[in-house]
Write a protein that holds these residues in place. Structure first.
Motif, mmCIF file in Angstrom:
data_model
loop_
_atom_site.group_PDB
_atom_site.id
_atom_site.type_symbol
_atom_site.label_atom_id
_atom_site.label_comp_id
_atom_site.label_asym_id
_atom_site.label_seq_id
_atom_site.Cartn_x
_atom_site.Cartn_y
_atom_site.Cartn_z
ATOM 1 N N PHE A 1 -9.573 -13.152 -2.794
ATOM 2 C CA PHE A 1 -9.747 -12.050 -3.747
ATOM 3 C C PHE A 1 -11.047 -12.142 -4.528
ATOM 4 N N GLN A 2 -11.910 -13.065 -4.169
ATOM 5 C CA GLN A 2 -13.251 -13.056 -4.749
ATOM 6 C C GLN A 2 -14.150 -12.083 -3.985
ATOM 7 N N TYR A 3 -13.678 -11.576 -2.863
ATOM 8 C CA TYR A 3 -14.437 -10.639 -2.039
ATOM 9 C C TYR A 3 -14.019 -9.203 -2.353
ATOM 10 N N LEU A 4 -15.004 -8.371 -2.650
ATOM 11 C CA LEU A 4 -14.737 -6.980 -2.996
ATOM 12 C C LEU A 4 -14.035 -6.249 -1.859
ATOM 13 N N ALA A 5 -14.408 -6.546 -0.631
ATOM 14 C CA ALA A 5 -13.771 -5.891 0.512
ATOM 15 C C ALA A 5 -12.271 -6.191 0.560
ATOM 16 N N ILE A 6 -11.884 -7.395 0.216
ATOM 17 C CA ILE A 6 -10.463 -7.770 0.223
ATOM 18 C C ILE A 6 -9.729 -7.078 -0.932
ATOM 19 N N ILE A 7 -10.376 -6.998 -2.088
ATOM 20 C CA ILE A 7 -9.779 -6.282 -3.226
ATOM 21 C C ILE A 7 -9.571 -4.821 -2.853
ATOM 22 N N GLY A 8 -10.579 -4.215 -2.242
ATOM 23 C CA GLY A 8 -10.455 -2.820 -1.813
ATOM 24 C C GLY A 8 -9.360 -2.641 -0.782
ATOM 25 N N LEU A 9 -9.278 -3.563 0.161
ATOM 26 C CA LEU A 9 -8.242 -3.496 1.187
ATOM 27 C C LEU A 9 -6.851 -3.638 0.566
ATOM 28 N N ALA A 10 -6.726 -4.511 -0.419
ATOM 29 C CA ALA A 10 -5.433 -4.674 -1.110
ATOM 30 C C ALA A 10 -5.045 -3.379 -1.832
ATOM 31 N N LEU A 11 -6.006 -2.760 -2.509
ATOM 32 C CA LEU A 11 -5.719 -1.488 -3.188
ATOM 33 C C LEU A 11 -5.353 -0.390 -2.189
ATOM 34 N N ALA A 12 -6.062 -0.345 -1.063
ATOM 35 C CA ALA A 12 -5.744 0.641 -0.025
ATOM 36 C C ALA A 12 -4.327 0.431 0.502
ATOM 37 N N THR A 13 -3.957 -0.827 0.686
ATOM 38 C CA THR A 13 -2.608 -1.146 1.155
ATOM 39 C C THR A 13 -1.564 -0.673 0.149
ATOM 40 N N ILE A 14 -1.836 -0.870 -1.127
ATOM 41 C CA ILE A 14 -0.912 -0.408 -2.178
ATOM 42 C C ILE A 14 -0.791 1.108 -2.141
ATOM 43 N N VAL A 15 -1.912 1.812 -1.979
ATOM 44 C CA VAL A 15 -1.877 3.280 -1.906
ATOM 45 C C VAL A 15 -0.998 3.734 -0.752
ATOM 46 N N PHE A 16 -1.211 3.163 0.434
ATOM 47 C CA PHE A 16 -0.443 3.603 1.601
ATOM 48 C C PHE A 16 1.020 3.159 1.521
ATOM 49 N N PHE A 17 1.289 2.022 0.931
ATOM 50 C CA PHE A 17 2.664 1.573 0.750
ATOM 51 C C PHE A 17 3.403 2.523 -0.206
ATOM 52 N N LEU A 18 2.789 2.814 -1.357
ATOM 53 C CA LEU A 18 3.414 3.732 -2.317
ATOM 54 C C LEU A 18 3.558 5.129 -1.728
ATOM 55 N N GLY A 19 2.552 5.576 -0.991
ATOM 56 C CA GLY A 19 2.624 6.888 -0.350
ATOM 57 C C GLY A 19 3.751 6.968 0.665
ATOM 58 N N SER A 20 3.898 5.921 1.464
ATOM 59 C CA SER A 20 4.980 5.891 2.460
ATOM 60 C C SER A 20 6.344 5.875 1.785
ATOM 61 N N LEU A 21 6.473 5.034 0.745
ATOM 62 C CA LEU A 21 7.741 5.000 0.002
ATOM 63 C C LEU A 21 8.049 6.346 -0.645
ATOM 64 N N ALA A 22 7.032 6.988 -1.208
ATOM 65 C CA ALA A 22 7.226 8.294 -1.840
ATOM 66 C C ALA A 22 7.679 9.324 -0.814
ATOM 67 N N ASP A 23 7.095 9.273 0.387
ATOM 68 C CA ASP A 23 7.494 10.214 1.438
ATOM 69 C C ASP A 23 8.925 9.983 1.902
ATOM 70 N N VAL A 24 9.282 8.712 2.074
ATOM 71 C CA VAL A 24 10.619 8.376 2.570
ATOM 72 C C VAL A 24 11.692 8.700 1.531
ATOM 73 N N THR A 25 11.385 8.459 0.269
ATOM 74 C CA THR A 25 12.388 8.644 -0.785
ATOM 75 C C THR A 25 12.266 9.989 -1.520
ATOM 76 N N SER A 26 11.221 10.748 -1.208
ATOM 77 C CA SER A 26 10.926 12.005 -1.916
ATOM 78 C C SER A 26 10.799 11.779 -3.420
ATOM 79 N N SER A 27 10.218 10.665 -3.787
ATOM 80 C CA SER A 27 10.084 10.302 -5.189
ATOM 81 C C SER A 27 8.766 10.822 -5.763
ATOM 82 N N TYR A 28 8.885 11.697 -6.740
ATOM 83 C CA TYR A 28 7.710 12.222 -7.430
ATOM 84 C C TYR A 28 7.009 11.094 -8.189
ATOM 85 N N ARG A 29 7.771 10.207 -8.786
ATOM 86 C CA ARG A 29 7.198 9.111 -9.565
ATOM 87 C C ARG A 29 6.344 8.189 -8.676
#
Length: 188
Positions: free
Chosen positions: A19-47
């Motif tokens: 996590f000292q590498y910016l590319a890894i930090i960005g990749l981690a954030l991208a993973t969080i975005v897609f994980f939350l997006g997938s969960l939101a789609d599956v659960t229809s959760s607005y939050r």
């Protein structure tokens, strides 16, 4: 300055780990975005969709500048960065997050001044983190930091903050052009 070569396992045992590498930090954030997006789609959760969009405001422009900075530095001198799989680590997250924002997401609610403030704060926060890792490891995560004096590092991180704010503004402009949103007003 001794720099651990690409094939070294030193990074695994170093302060800050990968996590000292910016590319890894960005990749981690991208993973969080897609994980939350997938969960939101599956659960229809607005939050969850709201959280995904909030993280996307940071992750998408960050991934875009990671791609721009990587290509820019490699075009100047390939030894300034750690050359990892270019497409998978630097381009794909940027492309996918951009598509997600432009086609599948609501407009961001961040103004230009807020974007500039956040982007600059993130850039200098990363610099503080890099210096902390340097103090503990004795080497910088990217060779470019060894090549620059402190005043030039200030310029690099300030430029990166401006570039990220410009990335946000550009993405908002394209979003408005594609989706018919008037970007002259801040959407709350």
């Amino acid at each position: 300055m001794a720099y651990p070569r690409r094939d070294s396992c030193l990074r695994n045992d170093s302060y800050g780990w990968h996590f000292q590498y910016l590319a890894i930090i960005g990749l981690a954030l991208a993973t969080i975005v897609f994980f939350l997006g997938s969960l939101a789609d599956v659960t229809s959760s607005y939050r969850l969709a709201h959280y995904k969009n909030a993280v996307s405001v940071v992750a998408t422009p960050l991934e875009v500048i990671i791609s721009i900075l990587y290509v820019g530095l490699v075009s100047v001198d390939k030894e300034l960065v750690i050359r990892l799989p270019d497409i998978s680590l630097h381009a794909v997250p940027s492309i996918l997050l951009t598509i997600d924002y432009l086609i599948l997401s609501p407009p961001w609610t961040i103004s230009s001044s807020q974007s500039l403030t956040w982007s600059t704060a993130l850039a200098f926060t990363y610099w503080i983190w890099v210096e902390q890792c340097y103090r503990n490891n004795g080497w910088y995560p990217y060779p470019v930091f060894d090549a620059l004096t402190t005043p030039w590092r200030v310029v690099l991180f300030a430029f990166s903050g401006l570039l990220m704010a410009g990335s946000t503004a550009s993405l908002n402009f394209v979003y408005g052009a594609l989706n018919g949103v008037d970007r002259k007003r801040t959407i709350k």
